[in-house]
Motif scaffolding. Structure first.
Motif, mmCIF file in Angstrom:
data_model
loop_
_atom_site.group_PDB
_atom_site.id
_atom_site.type_symbol
_atom_site.label_atom_id
_atom_site.label_comp_id
_atom_site.label_asym_id
_atom_site.label_seq_id
_atom_site.Cartn_x
_atom_site.Cartn_y
_atom_site.Cartn_z
ATOM 1 N N SER A 75 0.808 -1.217 0.000
ATOM 2 C CA SER A 75 0.000 0.000 0.000
ATOM 3 C C SER A 75 0.841 1.266 0.000
ATOM 4 C CB SER A 75 -0.938 -0.009 1.204
ATOM 5 O OG SER A 75 -0.164 -0.096 2.373
ATOM 6 N N LEU A 76 2.142 1.144 0.231
ATOM 7 C CA LEU A 76 2.972 2.345 0.324
ATOM 8 C C LEU A 76 3.269 2.916 -1.060
ATOM 9 C CD1 LEU A 76 4.707 4.087 2.381
ATOM 10 C CD2 LEU A 76 6.638 2.746 1.515
ATOM 11 N N SER A 77 3.026 4.212 -1.221
ATOM 12 C CA SER A 77 3.355 4.841 -2.502
ATOM 13 C C SER A 77 4.402 5.933 -2.304
ATOM 14 C CB SER A 77 2.100 5.410 -3.167
ATOM 15 O OG SER A 77 1.533 6.390 -2.361
ATOM 16 N N VAL A 78 5.407 5.892 -3.162
ATOM 17 C CA VAL A 78 6.530 6.827 -3.076
ATOM 18 C C VAL A 78 6.567 7.629 -4.369
ATOM 19 C CG1 VAL A 78 9.050 7.008 -2.881
ATOM 20 C CG2 VAL A 78 7.842 5.208 -1.631
ATOM 21 N N HIS A 79 6.700 8.926 -4.243
ATOM 22 C CA HIS A 79 6.796 9.779 -5.428
ATOM 23 C C HIS A 79 8.146 10.482 -5.413
ATOM 24 C CE1 HIS A 79 5.475 13.575 -7.745
ATOM 25 N NE2 HIS A 79 5.844 12.636 -8.597
ATOM 26 N N ILE A 80 8.887 10.342 -6.498
ATOM 27 C CA ILE A 80 10.213 10.973 -6.564
ATOM 28 C C ILE A 80 10.173 12.098 -7.596
ATOM 29 C CG2 ILE A 80 12.697 10.589 -6.772
ATOM 30 C CD1 ILE A 80 12.269 7.618 -6.535
ATOM 31 N N ILE A 81 10.568 13.292 -7.175
ATOM 32 C CA ILE A 81 10.756 14.407 -8.117
ATOM 33 C C ILE A 81 12.254 14.492 -8.391
ATOM 34 C CG2 ILE A 81 10.497 16.890 -8.515
ATOM 35 C CD1 ILE A 81 7.988 16.855 -6.809
ATOM 36 N N ILE A 82 12.605 14.347 -9.666
ATOM 37 C CA ILE A 82 14.016 14.182 -10.054
ATOM 38 C C ILE A 82 14.500 15.310 -10.954
ATOM 39 C CG2 ILE A 82 15.645 12.677 -11.282
ATOM 40 C CD1 ILE A 82 13.555 10.477 -11.072
ATOM 41 N N ALA A 83 15.686 15.831 -10.631
ATOM 42 C CA ALA A 83 16.388 16.717 -11.565
ATOM 43 C C ALA A 83 17.702 16.030 -11.923
ATOM 44 C CB ALA A 83 16.657 18.065 -10.919
ATOM 45 N N SER A 84 17.869 15.742 -13.193
ATOM 46 C CA SER A 84 19.050 14.980 -13.615
ATOM 47 C C SER A 84 19.463 15.418 -15.009
ATOM 48 C CB SER A 84 18.699 13.485 -13.625
ATOM 49 O OG SER A 84 19.818 12.708 -13.964
ATOM 50 N N SER A 85 20.713 15.829 -15.166
ATOM 51 C CA SER A 85 21.143 16.303 -16.484
ATOM 52 C C SER A 85 21.899 15.247 -17.271
ATOM 53 C CB SER A 85 21.966 17.578 -16.341
ATOM 54 O OG SER A 85 21.091 18.634 -16.010
ATOM 55 N N ARG A 110 9.820 14.342 -13.529
ATOM 56 C CA ARG A 110 10.975 15.209 -13.788
ATOM 57 C C ARG A 110 10.706 16.609 -13.235
ATOM 58 N NH1 ARG A 110 15.476 12.766 -16.243
ATOM 59 N NH2 ARG A 110 16.021 14.883 -16.820
ATOM 60 N N ALA A 111 11.710 17.190 -12.631
ATOM 61 C CA ALA A 111 11.541 18.521 -12.030
ATOM 62 C C ALA A 111 11.033 19.534 -13.052
ATOM 63 C CB ALA A 111 12.864 19.000 -11.437
ATOM 64 N N GLU A 112 11.502 19.407 -14.298
ATOM 65 C CA GLU A 112 11.097 20.385 -15.311
ATOM 66 C C GLU A 112 9.615 20.266 -15.660
ATOM 67 O OE1 GLU A 112 13.491 18.053 -15.371
ATOM 68 O OE2 GLU A 112 14.277 17.797 -17.387
ATOM 69 N N HIS A 130 17.089 22.707 -13.085
ATOM 70 C CA HIS A 130 15.642 22.407 -13.171
ATOM 71 C C HIS A 130 14.997 22.403 -11.787
ATOM 72 C CE1 HIS A 130 15.998 21.662 -17.386
ATOM 73 N NE2 HIS A 130 16.849 20.667 -17.214
ATOM 74 N N MET A 131 15.704 21.859 -10.793
ATOM 75 C CA MET A 131 15.165 21.846 -9.426
ATOM 76 C C MET A 131 15.189 23.262 -8.865
ATOM 77 S SD MET A 131 13.779 19.592 -7.445
ATOM 78 C CE MET A 131 14.348 17.907 -7.370
ATOM 79 N N HIS A 132 16.260 23.972 -9.165
ATOM 80 C CA HIS A 132 16.406 25.368 -8.727
ATOM 81 C C HIS A 132 15.211 26.190 -9.223
ATOM 82 C CE1 HIS A 132 18.719 29.003 -7.708
ATOM 83 N NE2 HIS A 132 18.212 29.503 -8.806
ATOM 84 N N ASP A 133 14.910 26.042 -10.492
ATOM 85 C CA ASP A 133 13.818 26.759 -11.136
ATOM 86 C C ASP A 133 12.467 26.384 -10.509
ATOM 87 O OD1 ASP A 133 13.613 28.631 -13.289
ATOM 88 O OD2 ASP A 133 12.309 27.158 -14.255
ATOM 89 N N LEU A 134 12.277 25.088 -10.300
ATOM 90 C CA LEU A 134 11.019 24.594 -9.715
ATOM 91 C C LEU A 134 10.811 25.188 -8.320
ATOM 92 C CD1 LEU A 134 8.602 22.570 -9.627
ATOM 93 C CD2 LEU A 134 10.214 20.862 -8.752
#
Ligand SMILES: Cc1cc2nc3c(=O)[nH]c(=O)nc-3n(C[C@H](O)[C@H](O)[C@H](O)COP(=O)(O)O)c2cc1C
Length: 151
Positions: A2-12, A37-39, A71-75
């Protein structure tokens, strides 16, 4: 499951993406993992999942070393500036390279975002220095500690 994990990623160059994929595989059968994706992330994405992971490499964004990926900086600066995490359980993944003085300092910026937007880090952050290839065991071990801290 039942556990849900959400990852917001910034990767170049794909390193942070790779670490997140290894983490996802290591949690198979124990948690459902979604990635954004962060963007492409919008404020409502910070509310998704039982747990939110913020993952970013370290960059010289704005000409200064030791910053978040652009991208994370901008977000954080724009679309997520008013996000309220409302006590949400969060974790942080930071990458960097030992050739830089402020090695993997993205982690500090991610933790600051969580704390200043009302989130709570559930465990020590995962920090990967240099190429992640060959560091899969570190990622898997962190994944186990992360799961133990929230279940
Ligand atoms: C332009 C540029 C600036 C960087 N600045 C830093 C830095 O200040 N500190 C650091 O630890 N790593 C720095 N790095 C290294 C990256 O954080 C590292 O290669 C990371 O694994 C990249 O992850 P990604 O492929 O997911 O973007 C920099 C890399 C680039 C290309």
């Amino acid at each position: 499951m039942s556990l849900s994990v959400h990852i917001i990623i910034a990767s170049s160059s794909g390193h942070t993406q790779y670490v997140s994929e290894v983490l996802k595989q290591s949690m198979e059968g124990k948690a459902t993992v979604e990635m954004t994706r962060a963007e492409q992330a919008e404020p409502e994405d910070f509310a998704r999942g039982d747990v939110l992971i913020l993952a970013s490499g370290t960059w010289n964004t704005g000409g200064i070393e030791g910053q978040l990926n652009p991208h994370m900086h901008d977000l954080f600066l724009k679309r997520a500036a008013a996000v309220d995490l409302k006590g949400k359980t969060c974790a942080v993944i930071a990458l960097g390279d030992e050739r830089y003085h402020y090695t993997a300092r993205a982690g500090e910026h991610l933790s600051t975002f969580v704390a200043s937007h009302g989130g709570k880090e559930c465990c020590e952050k995962l920090t990967i220095v240099n190429e992640p290839y060959g560091q899969e065991d570190t990622v898997k071990k962190w994944g186990a500690k992360f799961l133990a801290s929230i279940t």
